[in-house]
Design a protein around this motif. Structure first.
Motif, short mmCIF file in Angstrom:
data_model
loop_
_atom_site.label_atom_id
_atom_site.label_comp_id
_atom_site.label_asym_id
_atom_site.label_seq_id
_atom_site.Cartn_x
_atom_site.Cartn_y
_atom_site.Cartn_z
N LEU A 109 -0.54 8.90 -7.59
CA LEU A 109 -0.98 10.27 -7.85
C LEU A 109 -0.41 11.25 -6.83
CD1 LEU A 109 -4.72 9.75 -8.84
CD2 LEU A 109 -2.85 10.48 -10.31
N ILE A 110 -0.43 10.86 -5.56
CA ILE A 110 0.12 11.74 -4.51
C ILE A 110 1.62 11.91 -4.72
CG2 ILE A 110 0.58 11.89 -2.04
CD1 ILE A 110 -2.16 10.48 -1.63
N GLY A 111 2.32 10.83 -5.01
CA GLY A 111 3.77 10.91 -5.24
C GLY A 111 4.09 11.78 -6.44
N ASN A 112 3.30 11.67 -7.49
CA ASN A 112 3.53 12.48 -8.69
C ASN A 112 3.35 13.96 -8.39
OD1 ASN A 112 4.05 12.98 -11.37
ND2 ASN A 112 1.93 12.71 -12.00
N ILE A 129 -10.43 -7.39 -2.53
CA ILE A 129 -9.04 -7.11 -2.15
C ILE A 129 -8.27 -6.54 -3.34
CG2 ILE A 129 -6.86 -8.20 -1.48
CD1 ILE A 129 -8.53 -10.10 0.29
N THR A 130 -8.48 -7.10 -4.52
CA THR A 130 -7.79 -6.63 -5.73
C THR A 130 -8.18 -5.18 -6.03
OG1 THR A 130 -7.77 -8.87 -6.61
CG2 THR A 130 -7.40 -7.08 -8.17
N LEU A 154 -6.86 0.67 -5.98
CA LEU A 154 -7.17 2.03 -5.54
C LEU A 154 -6.07 2.61 -4.66
CD1 LEU A 154 -10.98 1.71 -4.74
CD2 LEU A 154 -9.92 2.89 -6.66
N VAL A 155 -5.53 1.81 -3.75
CA VAL A 155 -4.47 2.30 -2.86
C VAL A 155 -3.21 2.63 -3.66
CG1 VAL A 155 -2.90 1.60 -1.01
CG2 VAL A 155 -5.34 1.18 -0.79
#
Length: 55
Positions: free
Chosen positions: A21-24, A8-9, A14-15
């Protein structure tokens, strides 16, 4: 139980990393478009005044 927590960690890391990265990338694209618009506005204003721009 510990293995489940580890999985889970890792999944959460990763999420969150992917989201950052996508937001950047999105923010970089928006800033680049805004700077192009600002350059066009400045060039138009300088052309109206008969001046040259350094760009």
């Amino acid at each position: 139980m510990e293995l489940a927590l580890l999985i889970i960690t890792i999944a959460l890391v990763l999420v969150v990393g992917s989201a950052l990265l996508i937001g950047n990338r999105v923010v970089d694209r928006m800033v680049h478009e805004d700077s192009r618009e600002a350059e066009a506005i400045l060039a138009a204003a300088a052309a109206r005044q008969g001046q040259r721009t350094s760009a």
